[in-house]
Design an enzyme around this catalytic site. Structure first.
Site, PDB file in Angstrom:
ATOM      1  N   SER A   1      -3.269   0.469  14.475  1.00  0.00           N
ATOM      2  CA  SER A   1      -4.007   1.343  14.768  1.00  0.00           C
ATOM      3  C   SER A   1      -4.282   2.306  15.676  1.00  0.00           C
ATOM      4  O   SER A   1      -3.970   0.904  16.929  1.00  0.00           O
ATOM      5  CB  SER A   1      -5.135   1.552  14.146  1.00  0.00           C
ATOM      6  OG  SER A   1      -5.955   2.319  14.292  1.00  0.00           O
TER       7      SER A   1
ATOM      8  N   TYR B   1     -13.239  -3.012  11.573  1.00  0.00           N
ATOM      9  CA  TYR B   1     -11.608  -1.898  11.544  1.00  0.00           C
ATOM     10  C   TYR B   1     -10.499  -2.231  12.793  1.00  0.00           C
ATOM     11  O   TYR B   1      -9.491  -2.544  13.161  1.00  0.00           O
ATOM     12  CB  TYR B   1     -11.847  -0.974  10.876  1.00  0.00           C
ATOM     13  CG  TYR B   1     -10.718  -0.048  11.290  1.00  0.00           C
ATOM     14  CD1 TYR B   1      -9.858  -0.435  10.064  1.00  0.00           C
ATOM     15  CD2 TYR B   1      -9.852   1.071  12.023  1.00  0.00           C
ATOM     16  CE1 TYR B   1      -8.552   0.517   9.646  1.00  0.00           C
ATOM     17  CE2 TYR B   1      -8.634   1.691  12.156  1.00  0.00           C
ATOM     18  CZ  TYR B   1      -7.709   1.153  10.810  1.00  0.00           C
ATOM     19  OH  TYR B   1      -6.777   1.567  10.438  1.00  0.00           O
TER      20      TYR B   1
ATOM     21  N   GLY C   1       0.554  -1.305  -0.059  1.00  0.00           N
ATOM     22  CA  GLY C   1      -0.226  -0.079  -0.103  1.00  0.00           C
ATOM     23  C   GLY C   1       0.988   1.159  -0.038  1.00  0.00           C
ATOM     24  O   GLY C   1       0.898   2.073   0.635  1.00  0.00           O
ATOM     25  N   ALA C   2       1.864   1.515  -0.770  1.00  0.00           N
ATOM     26  CA  ALA C   2       2.588   1.936  -0.828  1.00  0.00           C
ATOM     27  C   ALA C   2       2.657   3.183  -2.017  1.00  0.00           C
ATOM     28  O   ALA C   2       3.211   4.012  -2.314  1.00  0.00           O
ATOM     29  CB  ALA C   2       4.092   1.767  -1.224  1.00  0.00           C
ATOM     30  N   SER C   3       1.216   3.504  -2.297  1.00  0.00           N
ATOM     31  CA  SER C   3       1.194   4.065  -3.461  1.00  0.00           C
ATOM     32  C   SER C   3       0.058   4.902  -2.950  1.00  0.00           C
ATOM     33  O   SER C   3       0.000   6.554  -3.815  1.00  0.00           O
ATOM     34  CB  SER C   3      -0.140   3.963  -5.153  1.00  0.00           C
ATOM     35  OG  SER C   3      -0.760   2.957  -3.778  1.00  0.00           O
TER      36      SER C   3
ATOM     37  N   ASN D   1       1.434  -1.989   5.659  1.00  0.00           N
ATOM     38  CA  ASN D   1       0.707  -0.901   5.709  1.00  0.00           C
ATOM     39  C   ASN D   1      -0.352  -0.965   5.052  1.00  0.00           C
ATOM     40  O   ASN D   1      -1.634  -0.179   5.105  1.00  0.00           O
ATOM     41  CB  ASN D   1       2.006   0.017   5.052  1.00  0.00           C
ATOM     42  CG  ASN D   1       1.165   1.571   4.945  1.00  0.00           C
ATOM     43  OD1 ASN D   1       0.555   2.288   5.729  1.00  0.00           O
ATOM     44  ND2 ASN D   1       0.615   1.829   3.880  1.00  0.00           N
TER      45      ASN D   1
ATOM     46  N   LYS E   1      -7.177  -4.311  13.420  1.00  0.00           N
ATOM     47  CA  LYS E   1      -5.536  -4.165  13.487  1.00  0.00           C
ATOM     48  C   LYS E   1      -5.505  -4.218  15.114  1.00  0.00           C
ATOM     49  O   LYS E   1      -4.316  -4.377  15.939  1.00  0.00           O
ATOM     50  CB  LYS E   1      -5.976  -2.148  13.703  1.00  0.00           C
ATOM     51  CG  LYS E   1      -6.769  -1.908  12.639  1.00  0.00           C
ATOM     52  CD  LYS E   1      -5.488  -1.825  11.745  1.00  0.00           C
ATOM     53  CE  LYS E   1      -5.708  -1.385  10.214  1.00  0.00           C
ATOM     54  NZ  LYS E   1      -4.364  -1.427   9.782  1.00  0.00           N
TER      55      LYS E   1
ATOM     56  N   ILE F   1      -3.688  10.026  11.416  1.00  0.00           N
ATOM     57  CA  ILE F   1      -3.144  10.942   9.951  1.00  0.00           C
ATOM     58  C   ILE F   1      -2.998  11.279   9.284  1.00  0.00           C
ATOM     59  O   ILE F   1      -4.727  10.774   8.539  1.00  0.00           O
ATOM     60  CB  ILE F   1      -1.929   9.459  10.045  1.00  0.00           C
ATOM     61  CG1 ILE F   1      -2.096   8.480  11.021  1.00  0.00           C
ATOM     62  CG2 ILE F   1      -0.784  10.482   8.691  1.00  0.00           C
ATOM     63  CD1 ILE F   1      -0.511   9.553  11.974  1.00  0.00           C
TER      64      ILE F   1
ATOM     65  N   ALA G   1     -10.918  -4.631  15.475  1.00  0.00           N
ATOM     66  CA  ALA G   1     -10.657  -6.170  15.207  1.00  0.00           C
ATOM     67  C   ALA G   1     -10.030  -6.427  14.391  1.00  0.00           C
ATOM     68  O   ALA G   1      -8.842  -6.592  15.462  1.00  0.00           O
ATOM     69  CB  ALA G   1     -11.846  -6.775  14.908  1.00  0.00           C
TER      70      ALA G   1
HETATM   71  P1  NAP Z   1      -4.187   5.721   2.330  1.00  0.00           P
HETATM   72  O1  NAP Z   1      -4.029   6.355   2.059  1.00  0.00           O
HETATM   73  O2  NAP Z   1      -6.366   5.123   2.132  1.00  0.00           O
HETATM   74  O3  NAP Z   1      -3.904   5.164   1.105  1.00  0.00           O
HETATM   75  C1  NAP Z   1      -4.326   2.917   1.230  1.00  0.00           C
HETATM   76  C2  NAP Z   1      -3.025   1.857   1.301  1.00  0.00           C
HETATM   77  O4  NAP Z   1      -2.998   0.688   0.920  1.00  0.00           O
HETATM   78  C3  NAP Z   1      -3.200   2.562  -0.642  1.00  0.00           C
HETATM   79  O5  NAP Z   1      -1.952   2.403  -0.734  1.00  0.00           O
HETATM   80  C4  NAP Z   1      -4.170   1.708  -1.554  1.00  0.00           C
HETATM   81  O6  NAP Z   1      -2.892   1.335  -2.784  1.00  0.00           O
HETATM   82  C5  NAP Z   1      -3.624   0.776  -0.605  1.00  0.00           C
HETATM   83  N1  NAP Z   1      -4.775  -0.933  -0.829  1.00  0.00           N
HETATM   84  C6  NAP Z   1      -5.914  -1.213  -0.137  1.00  0.00           C
HETATM   85  N2  NAP Z   1      -5.856  -2.439  -0.236  1.00  0.00           N
HETATM   86  C7  NAP Z   1      -5.511  -2.777  -0.829  1.00  0.00           C
HETATM   87  C8  NAP Z   1      -4.626  -3.836  -1.562  1.00  0.00           C
HETATM   88  N3  NAP Z   1      -5.933  -4.868  -0.703  1.00  0.00           N
HETATM   89  N4  NAP Z   1      -3.584  -4.753  -1.342  1.00  0.00           N
HETATM   90  C9  NAP Z   1      -2.752  -3.606  -2.224  1.00  0.00           C
HETATM   91  N5  NAP Z   1      -2.743  -2.758  -1.590  1.00  0.00           N
HETATM   92  C10 NAP Z   1      -4.055  -2.224  -1.271  1.00  0.00           C
HETATM   93  O7  NAP Z   1      -4.200   5.049   4.053  1.00  0.00           O
HETATM   94  P2  NAP Z   1      -3.529   5.303   4.944  1.00  0.00           P
HETATM   95  O8  NAP Z   1      -3.773   6.317   6.012  1.00  0.00           O
HETATM   96  O9  NAP Z   1      -2.089   5.833   4.222  1.00  0.00           O
HETATM   97  O10 NAP Z   1      -3.080   4.143   5.237  1.00  0.00           O
HETATM   98  C11 NAP Z   1      -2.478   3.108   5.686  1.00  0.00           C
HETATM   99  C12 NAP Z   1      -2.241   1.906   6.741  1.00  0.00           C
HETATM  100  O11 NAP Z   1      -2.252   3.244   7.727  1.00  0.00           O
HETATM  101  C13 NAP Z   1      -3.095   0.857   6.624  1.00  0.00           C
HETATM  102  O12 NAP Z   1      -3.261  -0.021   7.160  1.00  0.00           O
HETATM  103  C14 NAP Z   1      -4.521   2.081   8.047  1.00  0.00           C
HETATM  104  O13 NAP Z   1      -5.141   1.527   8.886  1.00  0.00           O
HETATM  105  C15 NAP Z   1      -3.423   2.520   8.698  1.00  0.00           C
HETATM  106  N6  NAP Z   1      -3.805   3.827   9.982  1.00  0.00           N
HETATM  107  C16 NAP Z   1      -4.255   4.808   8.989  1.00  0.00           C
HETATM  108  C17 NAP Z   1      -4.161   6.265  10.194  1.00  0.00           C
HETATM  109  C18 NAP Z   1      -4.884   7.140   9.731  1.00  0.00           C
HETATM  110  O14 NAP Z   1      -5.450   8.624  10.347  1.00  0.00           O
HETATM  111  N7  NAP Z   1      -4.909   7.653   7.841  1.00  0.00           N
HETATM  112  C19 NAP Z   1      -4.522   5.979  11.014  1.00  0.00           C
HETATM  113  C20 NAP Z   1      -3.672   4.174  11.616  1.00  0.00           C
HETATM  114  C21 NAP Z   1      -3.740   3.284  11.103  1.00  0.00           C
HETATM  115  P3  NAP Z   1      -4.303   1.942  -3.978  1.00  0.00           P
HETATM  116  O15 NAP Z   1      -4.296   3.016  -3.960  1.00  0.00           O
HETATM  117  O16 NAP Z   1      -3.161   1.168  -4.869  1.00  0.00           O
HETATM  118  O17 NAP Z   1      -5.749   0.237  -4.651  1.00  0.00           O
END
Ligand code: NAP
Length: 234
Positions: free
Chosen positions: A129, A142, A8-10, A77, A146, A175, A144
């Site tokens: 999370s 979500y 999920g690095a895009s 991630n 995490k 974030i 559960a």
């Molecule tokens: P985001 O901006 O929504 O990005 C999600 C990333 O995950 C995208 O690169 C997406 O890829 C990829 N992804 C989703 N489903 C996928 C799959 N089935 N296979 C491969 N890649 C997949 O999310 P983020 O906020 O950066 O979150 C990243 C991580 O941090 C997540 O695990 C999230 O639960 C955790 N987190 C986030 C927050 C927050 O407040 N933002 C807080 C706590 C934890 P594509 O776009 O290419 O589909």
């Protein structure tokens, strides 16, 4: 050159982690599912490679590892969230969240571990999370999924520690990424108010810790859960 795979690095946190690891000298594999153009642009910029796979699908993950070969660092991630009442969470929604957030990590760990065990070294980082620790109302699946990642991190750290592999977890707070898109400015203000450091986090806040946990500087740290949340979870 050491190699790292960030799922999920895009976008968002994963993108920042990929950039930080590249800066630290790793060749980085930028995993993506839908955001192809972004993933290729990031990989190009950081001298890495974009690799497509739905992490919930073990066959796709296996094919991705055929492309990456042995890696030294794995960052689990990729994740999705869903907001809604528990009773409105259908079995399909529940399964999909676990499939991506929890099974996704399991699938990648399965593929990464054999060569790490052979090399007797490696670092695995899971992105959980604060909700996996505290639980969030209206985000039961979500939270559960995490929490399960935290259990997985600790158990695996005990199991593979003797093989020289470290497994740690980062539990971000709120974030600023696309995942927050549903939140209004009012919601954001309320969240800032609940955060002792009085701001929301940035992907770079998380990436700095990930780079440390990937490096040998954290060589005696394993099985830990680190909050990067401005004090939100205290
Ligand atoms: P985001 O901006 O929504 O990005 C999600 C990333 O995950 C995208 O690169 C997406 O890829 C990829 N992804 C989703 N489903 C996928 C799959 N089935 N296979 C491969 N890649 C997949 O999310 P983020 O906020 O950066 O979150 C990243 C991580 O941090 C997540 O695990 C999230 O639960 C955790 N987190 C986030 C927050 C927050 O407040 N933002 C807080 C706590 C934890 P594509 O776009 O290419 O589909």
């Amino acid at each position: 050159m050491k190699k790292a795979l960030v799922t999920g690095a895009s976008r968002g946190i994963g993108e920042a982690v990929a950039r930080a690891l590249a800066k630290a000298g790793f060749k980085v594999y930028v995993n993506y599912l839908n955001s192809e153009e972004k993933a290729f642009a990031i990989a190009n910029e950081i001298g890495g490679l974009a690799v497509k796979a739905d992490v919930s699908d073990l066959e796709q993950v296996r094919s991705m590892f055929d492309e990456t070969g042995d890696i030294n660092v794995l960052v689990c991630n990729a994740g999705i969230s869903e907001y809604g009442l528990f009773l409105d969470t259908s079995p399909e929604k529940w399964r999909r969240i676990f499939a991506v957030n929890t099974d996704g990590a399991y699938n990648c760990m399965r593929c990464a571990l054999p060569s790490m065990i052979h090399a007797k070294s490696g670092s695995i980082i899971t992105i959980s999370s604060v909700w996996g620790i505290c639980g969030a109302s209206c985000e039961t699946a979500y939270s559960a999924s995490k929490a399960a990642l935290i259990g997985l991190t600790k158990a695996l750290a005990k199991e593979v520690g003797p093989s020289g592999i470290r497994v740690n977890c980062i539990a971000p707070g709120v974030i600023e990424t696309d995942m927050m898109a549903l939140f209004t400015e009012e919601d954001r203000a309320a969240l800032r108010e609940q955060t002792p450091l009085c701001r929301l986090g940035t992907p770079v806040d998380v990436a700095e810790l990930a780079a440390f946990l990937a490096s040998d500087k954290s060589g005696f740290i394993t099985g830990q859960v680190f909050g990067v949340d401005g004090g939100f979870g205290i």
